[in-house]
Design an enzyme around this catalytic site. Sequence first.
Site, PDB file in Angstrom:
ATOM      1  N   VAL A 180      12.890  28.438   9.506  1.00  0.00           N
ATOM      2  CA  VAL A 180      13.456  27.868  10.735  1.00  0.00           C
ATOM      3  C   VAL A 180      14.853  27.394  10.376  1.00  0.00           C
ATOM      4  CG1 VAL A 180      13.178  26.111  12.519  1.00  0.00           C
ATOM      5  CG2 VAL A 180      11.153  27.145  11.478  1.00  0.00           C
ATOM      6  N   GLY A 204       7.733  19.524   2.014  1.00  0.00           N
ATOM      7  CA  GLY A 204       7.669  18.883   0.713  1.00  0.00           C
ATOM      8  C   GLY A 204       8.225  17.472   0.740  1.00  0.00           C
ATOM      9  N   ARG A 205       8.098  16.790  -0.377  1.00  0.00           N
ATOM     10  CA  ARG A 205       8.599  15.421  -0.497  1.00  0.00           C
ATOM     11  C   ARG A 205       9.464  15.328  -1.750  1.00  0.00           C
ATOM     12  NH1 ARG A 205       6.254  11.587   2.660  1.00  0.00           N
ATOM     13  NH2 ARG A 205       6.538   9.937   1.105  1.00  0.00           N
ATOM     14  N   GLY A 235       0.800  -1.237   0.000  1.00  0.00           N
ATOM     15  CA  GLY A 235       0.000   0.000   0.000  1.00  0.00           C
ATOM     16  C   GLY A 235       0.824   1.273   0.000  1.00  0.00           C
ATOM     17  N   HIS A 277     -32.391  19.045  -4.038  1.00  0.00           N
ATOM     18  CA  HIS A 277     -32.549  20.039  -2.970  1.00  0.00           C
ATOM     19  C   HIS A 277     -33.034  19.336  -1.702  1.00  0.00           C
ATOM     20  CE1 HIS A 277     -33.426  23.810  -1.002  1.00  0.00           C
ATOM     21  NE2 HIS A 277     -34.591  23.301  -0.634  1.00  0.00           N
TER      22      HIS A 277
HETATM   23  P1  FAD Z   1       4.332   5.291  -2.569  1.00  0.00           P
HETATM   24  O1  FAD Z   1       2.952   5.273  -2.045  1.00  0.00           O
HETATM   25  O2  FAD Z   1       5.340   6.120  -1.876  1.00  0.00           O
HETATM   26  O3  FAD Z   1       4.811   3.777  -2.591  1.00  0.00           O
HETATM   27  C1  FAD Z   1       6.097   3.416  -2.931  1.00  0.00           C
HETATM   28  C2  FAD Z   1       6.372   2.031  -2.404  1.00  0.00           C
HETATM   29  O4  FAD Z   1       7.555   1.541  -2.991  1.00  0.00           O
HETATM   30  C3  FAD Z   1       6.597   1.957  -0.890  1.00  0.00           C
HETATM   31  O5  FAD Z   1       5.793   0.942  -0.356  1.00  0.00           O
HETATM   32  C4  FAD Z   1       8.071   1.628  -0.751  1.00  0.00           C
HETATM   33  O6  FAD Z   1       8.364   0.817   0.376  1.00  0.00           O
HETATM   34  C5  FAD Z   1       8.319   0.843  -2.030  1.00  0.00           C
HETATM   35  N1  FAD Z   1       9.700   0.838  -2.499  1.00  0.00           N
HETATM   36  C6  FAD Z   1      10.493   1.912  -2.754  1.00  0.00           C
HETATM   37  N2  FAD Z   1      11.674   1.519  -3.259  1.00  0.00           N
HETATM   38  C7  FAD Z   1      11.620   0.172  -3.310  1.00  0.00           C
HETATM   39  C8  FAD Z   1      12.537  -0.818  -3.731  1.00  0.00           C
HETATM   40  N3  FAD Z   1      13.732  -0.497  -4.252  1.00  0.00           N
HETATM   41  N4  FAD Z   1      12.167  -2.111  -3.647  1.00  0.00           N
HETATM   42  C9  FAD Z   1      10.954  -2.447  -3.144  1.00  0.00           C
HETATM   43  N5  FAD Z   1      10.049  -1.565  -2.735  1.00  0.00           N
HETATM   44  C10 FAD Z   1      10.378  -0.268  -2.824  1.00  0.00           C
HETATM   45  N6  FAD Z   1      -2.273  11.891  -1.655  1.00  0.00           N
HETATM   46  C11 FAD Z   1      -3.574  12.026  -1.964  1.00  0.00           C
HETATM   47  O7  FAD Z   1      -3.924  11.930  -3.154  1.00  0.00           O
HETATM   48  N7  FAD Z   1      -4.529  12.250  -1.019  1.00  0.00           N
HETATM   49  C12 FAD Z   1      -4.200  12.376   0.287  1.00  0.00           C
HETATM   50  O8  FAD Z   1      -5.093  12.574   1.121  1.00  0.00           O
HETATM   51  C13 FAD Z   1      -2.843  12.256   0.656  1.00  0.00           C
HETATM   52  N8  FAD Z   1      -2.480  12.360   1.946  1.00  0.00           N
HETATM   53  C14 FAD Z   1      -1.160  12.211   2.280  1.00  0.00           C
HETATM   54  C15 FAD Z   1      -0.814  12.369   3.619  1.00  0.00           C
HETATM   55  C16 FAD Z   1       0.512  12.237   3.994  1.00  0.00           C
HETATM   56  C17 FAD Z   1       0.875  12.384   5.456  1.00  0.00           C
HETATM   57  C18 FAD Z   1       1.503  11.925   3.016  1.00  0.00           C
HETATM   58  C19 FAD Z   1       2.942  11.738   3.412  1.00  0.00           C
HETATM   59  C20 FAD Z   1       1.156  11.785   1.680  1.00  0.00           C
HETATM   60  C21 FAD Z   1      -0.175  11.944   1.299  1.00  0.00           C
HETATM   61  N9  FAD Z   1      -0.571  11.839  -0.029  1.00  0.00           N
HETATM   62  C22 FAD Z   1      -1.888  12.005  -0.370  1.00  0.00           C
HETATM   63  C23 FAD Z   1       0.399  11.563  -1.106  1.00  0.00           C
HETATM   64  C24 FAD Z   1       0.350  10.068  -1.481  1.00  0.00           C
HETATM   65  O9  FAD Z   1       0.624   9.294  -0.340  1.00  0.00           O
HETATM   66  C25 FAD Z   1       1.359   9.762  -2.571  1.00  0.00           C
HETATM   67  O10 FAD Z   1       1.141  10.630  -3.678  1.00  0.00           O
HETATM   68  C26 FAD Z   1       1.233   8.337  -3.062  1.00  0.00           C
HETATM   69  O11 FAD Z   1       1.426   7.421  -2.003  1.00  0.00           O
HETATM   70  C27 FAD Z   1       2.244   8.035  -4.176  1.00  0.00           C
HETATM   71  O12 FAD Z   1       2.092   6.714  -4.593  1.00  0.00           O
HETATM   72  P2  FAD Z   1       3.306   5.890  -5.246  1.00  0.00           P
HETATM   73  O13 FAD Z   1       2.719   4.566  -5.605  1.00  0.00           O
HETATM   74  O14 FAD Z   1       3.941   6.681  -6.298  1.00  0.00           O
HETATM   75  O15 FAD Z   1       4.392   5.734  -4.086  1.00  0.00           O
HETATM   76  P1  NAD Z   2       3.973  21.042   0.022  1.00  0.00           P
HETATM   77  O1  NAD Z   2       4.844  21.244  -1.149  1.00  0.00           O
HETATM   78  O2  NAD Z   2       2.494  20.977  -0.168  1.00  0.00           O
HETATM   79  O3  NAD Z   2       4.211  22.225   1.079  1.00  0.00           O
HETATM   80  C1  NAD Z   2       5.472  22.508   1.600  1.00  0.00           C
HETATM   81  C2  NAD Z   2       5.455  23.922   2.129  1.00  0.00           C
HETATM   82  O4  NAD Z   2       6.657  24.148   2.844  1.00  0.00           O
HETATM   83  C3  NAD Z   2       5.373  24.984   1.047  1.00  0.00           C
HETATM   84  O5  NAD Z   2       4.390  25.904   1.381  1.00  0.00           O
HETATM   85  C4  NAD Z   2       6.773  25.593   1.032  1.00  0.00           C
HETATM   86  O6  NAD Z   2       6.779  26.930   0.628  1.00  0.00           O
HETATM   87  C5  NAD Z   2       7.145  25.423   2.493  1.00  0.00           C
HETATM   88  N1  NAD Z   2       8.590  25.425   2.757  1.00  0.00           N
HETATM   89  C6  NAD Z   2       9.571  24.878   2.015  1.00  0.00           C
HETATM   90  N2  NAD Z   2      10.764  25.063   2.612  1.00  0.00           N
HETATM   91  C7  NAD Z   2      10.527  25.751   3.757  1.00  0.00           C
HETATM   92  C8  NAD Z   2      11.340  26.226   4.805  1.00  0.00           C
HETATM   93  N3  NAD Z   2      12.667  26.047   4.803  1.00  0.00           N
HETATM   94  N4  NAD Z   2      10.760  26.869   5.839  1.00  0.00           N
HETATM   95  C9  NAD Z   2       9.409  27.061   5.866  1.00  0.00           C
HETATM   96  N5  NAD Z   2       8.600  26.628   4.883  1.00  0.00           N
HETATM   97  C10 NAD Z   2       9.144  25.964   3.848  1.00  0.00           C
HETATM   98  O7  NAD Z   2       4.535  19.741   0.756  1.00  0.00           O
HETATM   99  P2  NAD Z   2       3.959  18.884   1.943  1.00  0.00           P
HETATM  100  O8  NAD Z   2       2.892  19.608   2.668  1.00  0.00           O
HETATM  101  O9  NAD Z   2       5.141  18.394   2.677  1.00  0.00           O
HETATM  102  O10 NAD Z   2       3.298  17.683   1.165  1.00  0.00           O
HETATM  103  C11 NAD Z   2       4.096  16.828   0.307  1.00  0.00           C
HETATM  104  C12 NAD Z   2       3.279  16.235  -0.773  1.00  0.00           C
HETATM  105  O11 NAD Z   2       2.340  15.317  -0.257  1.00  0.00           O
HETATM  106  C13 NAD Z   2       2.515  17.286  -1.547  1.00  0.00           C
HETATM  107  O12 NAD Z   2       2.971  17.259  -2.872  1.00  0.00           O
HETATM  108  C14 NAD Z   2       1.098  16.885  -1.483  1.00  0.00           C
HETATM  109  O13 NAD Z   2       0.521  16.862  -2.766  1.00  0.00           O
HETATM  110  C15 NAD Z   2       1.099  15.472  -0.910  1.00  0.00           C
HETATM  111  N6  NAD Z   2      -0.007  15.400   0.062  1.00  0.00           N
HETATM  112  C16 NAD Z   2      -1.278  15.468  -0.411  1.00  0.00           C
HETATM  113  C17 NAD Z   2      -2.321  15.466   0.470  1.00  0.00           C
HETATM  114  C18 NAD Z   2      -3.712  15.553  -0.063  1.00  0.00           C
HETATM  115  O14 NAD Z   2      -3.885  15.388  -1.249  1.00  0.00           O
HETATM  116  N7  NAD Z   2      -4.706  15.805   0.768  1.00  0.00           N
HETATM  117  C19 NAD Z   2      -2.098  15.403   1.832  1.00  0.00           C
HETATM  118  C20 NAD Z   2      -0.797  15.340   2.290  1.00  0.00           C
HETATM  119  C21 NAD Z   2       0.248  15.333   1.378  1.00  0.00           C
END
Ligand code: FAD
Ligand code: NAD
Length: 468
Positions: free
Chosen positions: A238, A274-275, A40, A447
Site C-alpha cells: 500500500v 511490525g514494531r 503494565g 482421554h
Molecule cells: P512494553 O510493554 O512496551 O513496556 C514499556 C513501558 O515503558 C511502557 O509502559 C512505556 O510507557 C514505558 N516507557 C518507555 N520509555 C519510557 C521512559 N523514558 N520513561 C518512563 N517510561 C517509559 N506479546 C505476547 O507475548 N503475547 C500476545 O498475545 C501479544 N499480543 C500483542 C498484541 C498487540 C496489539 C501488541 C501491540 C503487542 C502484543 N504483544 C504480545 C507484544 C507485547 O506486548 C510486547 O512484547 C511486550 O509488551 C514487551 O514488553 P516490554 O516490557 O519490553 O515493553
Molecule cells: P509482524 O512482524 O508479525 O508482521 C508484519 C507483517 O507486515 C509482515 O508479514 C511483513 O511482511 C508485513 N509488511 C511489512 N511491511 C509491509 C508493507 N509495506 N506492506 C504490506 N505488508 C508489509 O508485526 P506485527 O503483526 O505488527 O506485530 C508486531 C510484534 O508484536 C510482533 O513481533 C509480534 O511478535 C508481537 N505480537 C505478538 C502477538 C502474540 O504473541 N500473539 C500478538 C500481537 C503482536
Amino acid sequence: MADSFDLTVIGSGPGGYVAAIRAAQLGMKVAVVEKWPTFGGTCLNIGCIPSKALLHASELYEEAGHQFKQFGIDVTPSLNLSQMLAHKDDTVTANVSGIEFLFKKNKITTFRGTGSIAAPGKVLVTPESGLGQTIETKNIIIASGSEPSGLPGITVDEDKVVSSTGALSFKSVPKRLLVIGGGIIGLELGSVWARLGSKVTVVEFLDRILPGLDSEAARQMQRILQKQGLEFKLGTKVTAVEKRADGSLSARLEPAAGGEAVLVEADAVLVAVGRKPYTTGLGLEVAGVAVDERGRVRIDHEFKTNVPGIYAIGDVVVGPMLAHKAMDEGHAVAEIIAGQKPHVNYATIPSVMYTSPELAWIGKSEDELKSAGIEYKAGKFPFTANGRAKAMLATQGYVKILADVATDRVLGAQIIAKGAGEMLHEIAVLMEFSGSAEDLGRITHAHPTMSEAVKEAALMCGDGAIHI
Ligand code: FAD
Ligand code: NAD
C-alpha cells in the site's frame, strides 16, 4: 533529590515489572519509572490483554451465530459493541491495577514521568507537569519497549487509519477494513473485526503470510482464515491512503515487484507492519549507551549494555517481541544483578497466534531444519481423528512434531487447534529437558483430550499412531 536505590527500572511493561518484582524479592531497594498513567506497558494496556479480551468475546459471538445451532442451541446473537469494549477496558483495568498492587506488596517505589539517564547511576524523572527529580541508583534497567512502525505516505490518526491501538477501540464496526501486514497483529485484529461483521482485506508485501513461521502452518492458516471471510492480497504494498470528502478511505495498492496501481476503498485501515524499539527520551546518547543498526539497545548475554551498571531487556533489545520473552529476561536480569547465574533458553520460547483456531509453535520449523541441512522426521496428526475435537466441533488443524532422525530429540513443533496455545507447553517442557519424540509418545495423556493429538503426533515420529 529523591531517595537512592539499588535498582531503577525504566518502563513497567512485562519486562520492567517482572524485573522490579524479582529484584525486590531478592532484597534490593527498587524504583520503577513509568510515563504512562497506568503500569503494565504495551502488553497490559494496548497489546496482549485487550486484544485477547476482544478475541475471546468476538469468538463467542461468532460461535453463537454459527456453531451453537449444531450443538442444539437456537439463538440469534446481536452485537453490543460498547459492552464488548467495556469488557475489554475492564479487563485492562483489572490487570494494570494488579501490577500496582504487586508493586506496593513488594515495597517498590514508583515515579510517574519520563525517565532519562543523566549519567550512569542517575535517572532524571520528568513528569507531564510539575518539577522533575533525580534518582540516585546503583543499577538501571532499560525496559522501554517498542512502538508501531509506520509507512511512508500513510498517516495514522488512530480514528480511521489506525495502529493496533486504534483497532482495539473502533466505536462502530467498519464495513470494510483494510489491514496492511499479514503478521500476527494483522491476523488477530483482522479476525476480531471480521467476526463482528467487517469485510477484511489483508495486504501483505511478501508472497506469504506470517513470514518466518513454518510455511505449511502459514499456508494452512491462510486457508482457514479465507474460509472465515478474510481476503488476502499477497505480494502487494500500500503506497498511499487518502481520505475522501464522504469520510471513506481510498488506498493505493501496487504489486510489491512493481506494476500498475489499483485503488481500493475502505472505511478503516489498520497499519500492522511490525514494531520498532522505543528509546525516545531515554537520553541514551548522553549516557553513551550503544544501539545497533535497528535502533535496539545493544546488550551482551547478561543483558549488560556497553555502560557499566546499565542493563536492557524486552522489546527494546534483540529477539522476538513477546511479553513472555520480556518477562523471562526481567526475571533473569534481576537475578544477574543479585549475583546469580540464571539464563533464558531462547531455543524454547513458545509463540501463539490467538486466532480461531489458534496457531502455536516452538523451536525449529521444517523450513529452518531443511535449510540447516538437519535430517529430521515429522509426525503430523490431524484433529479430525481426535475424539474430543469431534465432540467440540473443533476438528480444524493438526499437531506436527519435528524430531532429529539420529537422536529422536524433539527439535520443534507447530499446532493449529482450538486451545493450541495451552497444548504447546508440554512440548516446551519436553524440549527444555532435551526429550525425545518417543518420550512424548509414551507419556499417558488423559482421554478424551485435544492433547492426545500431541502424543499421537509424537508416535508418528516412530512406528506410527494408533488412531490414524
Ligand atoms: P512494553 O510493554 O512496551 O513496556 C514499556 C513501558 O515503558 C511502557 O509502559 C512505556 O510507557 C514505558 N516507557 C518507555 N520509555 C519510557 C521512559 N523514558 N520513561 C518512563 N517510561 C517509559 N506479546 C505476547 O507475548 N503475547 C500476545 O498475545 C501479544 N499480543 C500483542 C498484541 C498487540 C496489539 C501488541 C501491540 C503487542 C502484543 N504483544 C504480545 C507484544 C507485547 O506486548 C510486547 O512484547 C511486550 O509488551 C514487551 O514488553 P516490554 O516490557 O519490553 O515493553
Ligand atoms: P509482524 O512482524 O508479525 O508482521 C508484519 C507483517 O507486515 C509482515 O508479514 C511483513 O511482511 C508485513 N509488511 C511489512 N511491511 C509491509 C508493507 N509495506 N506492506 C504490506 N505488508 C508489509 O508485526 P506485527 O503483526 O505488527 O506485530 C508486531 C510484534 O508484536 C510482533 O513481533 C509480534 O511478535 C508481537 N505480537 C505478538 C502477538 C502474540 O504473541 N500473539 C500478538 C500481537 C503482536
